[in-house]
Scaffold this motif. Structure first.
Motif, PDB file in Angstrom:
ATOM      1  N   UNK A  73       0.874  -1.284  -0.092  1.00  0.00           N
ATOM      2  CA  UNK A  73      -0.047  -0.075   0.080  1.00  0.00           C
ATOM      3  C   UNK A  73       0.645   1.344   0.041  1.00  0.00           C
ATOM      4  N   UNK A  74       0.540   2.240  -0.684  1.00  0.00           N
ATOM      5  CA  UNK A  74       1.113   3.624  -0.653  1.00  0.00           C
ATOM      6  C   UNK A  74       0.292   4.690  -1.397  1.00  0.00           C
ATOM      7  N   UNK A  75       1.366   5.561  -1.603  1.00  0.00           N
ATOM      8  CA  UNK A  75       0.571   6.831  -2.470  1.00  0.00           C
ATOM      9  C   UNK A  75       0.058   6.366  -3.920  1.00  0.00           C
ATOM     10  N   UNK A  76       0.625   5.484  -4.484  1.00  0.00           N
ATOM     11  CA  UNK A  76       0.085   4.994  -5.696  1.00  0.00           C
ATOM     12  C   UNK A  76      -1.132   4.404  -5.909  1.00  0.00           C
ATOM     13  N   UNK A  77      -1.551   3.874  -4.567  1.00  0.00           N
ATOM     14  CA  UNK A  77      -3.038   3.230  -4.657  1.00  0.00           C
ATOM     15  C   UNK A  77      -3.728   3.725  -3.457  1.00  0.00           C
ATOM     16  N   UNK A  78      -3.567   4.997  -3.117  1.00  0.00           N
ATOM     17  CA  UNK A  78      -4.568   5.560  -2.185  1.00  0.00           C
ATOM     18  C   UNK A  78      -4.298   4.938  -0.701  1.00  0.00           C
ATOM     19  N   UNK A  79      -3.190   4.285  -0.474  1.00  0.00           N
ATOM     20  CA  UNK A  79      -2.916   3.579   0.652  1.00  0.00           C
ATOM     21  C   UNK A  79      -3.994   2.514   1.074  1.00  0.00           C
ATOM     22  N   UNK A  80      -4.620   1.732   0.011  1.00  0.00           N
ATOM     23  CA  UNK A  80      -5.501   0.888   0.031  1.00  0.00           C
ATOM     24  C   UNK A  80      -4.699  -0.497   0.633  1.00  0.00           C
ATOM     25  N   UNK A  81      -5.148  -0.913   1.729  1.00  0.00           N
ATOM     26  CA  UNK A  81      -4.608  -2.173   2.221  1.00  0.00           C
ATOM     27  C   UNK A  81      -4.892  -3.589   1.458  1.00  0.00           C
ATOM     28  N   UNK A  82      -5.832  -3.457   0.671  1.00  0.00           N
ATOM     29  CA  UNK A  82      -6.212  -4.736  -0.038  1.00  0.00           C
ATOM     30  C   UNK A  82      -6.099  -4.440  -1.463  1.00  0.00           C
ATOM     31  N   UNK A  83      -5.635  -3.572  -2.174  1.00  0.00           N
ATOM     32  CA  UNK A  83      -5.713  -3.372  -3.674  1.00  0.00           C
ATOM     33  C   UNK A  83      -4.547  -4.129  -4.386  1.00  0.00           C
ATOM     34  N   UNK A  84      -3.296  -4.184  -3.692  1.00  0.00           N
ATOM     35  CA  UNK A  84      -2.026  -4.858  -4.432  1.00  0.00           C
ATOM     36  C   UNK A  84      -1.484  -5.882  -3.564  1.00  0.00           C
ATOM     37  N   UNK A  85      -2.175  -7.063  -3.893  1.00  0.00           N
ATOM     38  CA  UNK A  85      -1.679  -8.444  -3.446  1.00  0.00           C
ATOM     39  C   UNK A  85      -0.257  -8.757  -4.053  1.00  0.00           C
ATOM     40  N   UNK A  86       0.351  -9.095  -2.869  1.00  0.00           N
ATOM     41  CA  UNK A  86       1.749  -9.608  -3.072  1.00  0.00           C
ATOM     42  C   UNK A  86       1.526 -10.996  -3.085  1.00  0.00           C
ATOM     43  N   UNK A  87       2.460 -11.833  -3.877  1.00  0.00           N
ATOM     44  CA  UNK A  87       2.359 -13.182  -4.421  1.00  0.00           C
ATOM     45  C   UNK A  87       3.579 -13.770  -3.719  1.00  0.00           C
ATOM     46  N   UNK A  88       3.424 -14.932  -3.032  1.00  0.00           N
ATOM     47  CA  UNK A  88       4.691 -15.776  -2.401  1.00  0.00           C
ATOM     48  C   UNK A  88       5.313 -16.646  -3.583  1.00  0.00           C
ATOM     49  N   UNK A  89       6.579 -15.983  -3.782  1.00  0.00           N
ATOM     50  CA  UNK A  89       7.273 -16.590  -4.961  1.00  0.00           C
ATOM     51  C   UNK A  89       7.992 -17.828  -4.632  1.00  0.00           C
ATOM     52  N   UNK A  90       8.280 -17.689  -3.413  1.00  0.00           N
ATOM     53  CA  UNK A  90       9.234 -19.038  -2.776  1.00  0.00           C
ATOM     54  C   UNK A  90       8.913 -18.624  -1.296  1.00  0.00           C
ATOM     55  N   UNK A  91       9.189 -19.846  -0.471  1.00  0.00           N
ATOM     56  CA  UNK A  91       8.699 -19.701   0.861  1.00  0.00           C
ATOM     57  C   UNK A  91       9.175 -18.495   1.613  1.00  0.00           C
ATOM     58  N   UNK A  92       8.358 -17.641   2.151  1.00  0.00           N
ATOM     59  CA  UNK A  92       8.599 -16.426   2.912  1.00  0.00           C
ATOM     60  C   UNK A  92       9.022 -15.456   2.072  1.00  0.00           C
ATOM     61  N   UNK A  93       9.005 -15.405   0.676  1.00  0.00           N
ATOM     62  CA  UNK A  93       9.390 -14.186  -0.168  1.00  0.00           C
ATOM     63  C   UNK A  93       8.232 -13.937  -0.849  1.00  0.00           C
ATOM     64  N   UNK A  94       8.001 -12.573  -0.882  1.00  0.00           N
ATOM     65  CA  UNK A  94       6.507 -12.237  -1.377  1.00  0.00           C
ATOM     66  C   UNK A  94       7.065 -11.158  -2.337  1.00  0.00           C
ATOM     67  N   UNK A  95       6.295 -10.961  -3.640  1.00  0.00           N
ATOM     68  CA  UNK A  95       6.600 -10.102  -4.634  1.00  0.00           C
ATOM     69  C   UNK A  95       5.381  -9.557  -5.348  1.00  0.00           C
ATOM     70  N   UNK A  96       5.689  -8.270  -5.791  1.00  0.00           N
ATOM     71  CA  UNK A  96       4.635  -7.698  -6.751  1.00  0.00           C
ATOM     72  C   UNK A  96       5.223  -6.796  -7.882  1.00  0.00           C
TER      73      UNK A  96
END
Length: 120
Positions: A40-63
């Motif tokens: 979340x940040x200024x790029x999405x109005x601080x929406x805490x549900x808009x940009x889901x990060x994906x777990x690309x390996x155990x414990x590592x999240x990416x978007x």
């Protein structure tokens, strides 16, 4: 007469890829115990549900998103709570290379910190 964009509409257009100067930006976050991570940040109005990060390996999240050159504030929202002290990496990537970006913390009005990123 053309309607003027509001600040929120301008922020959304940055994320949606309507500016030719935009850059591909990858956010990677380390949190082995996390069940759900959002960016979340200024790029999405601080929406805490808009940009889901994906777990690309155990414990590592990416978007990855397209962002225009400018300053951005952001944070990770992990399992329903803001996180500011977990390991993360932000990079600008193109077809030939990936460049790690400097990110700094600054105090916010809520007594915690936001992360600051400059896209050049």
């Amino acid at each position: 007469m053309e309607k003027k964009q509001t600040a929120k509409e301008k922020e959304r257009s940055v994320v949606q890829g309507k500016d030719p100067s935009e850059r591909r930006v990858e956010f990677v976050f380390q949190s082995p115990e996390a069940k759900e991570v959002f960016l979340a940040g200024g790029f999405n109005g601080w929406d805490t549900q808009a940009l889901t990060m994906v777990e690309i390996q155990e414990g590592t999240w990416s978007t990855t998103m397209q962002l225009c050159p400018r300053r951005y504030e952001f944070k990770m929202f992990v399992d329903g709570k803001w996180k500011e002290d977990m390991p993360y990496q932000v990079a600008v990537a193109d077809a030939a290379s990936k460049h790690i970006l400097d990110v700094v913390q600054i105090p916010n009005p809520f007594g915690t910190h936001n992360l600051i990123l400059w896209i050049q």
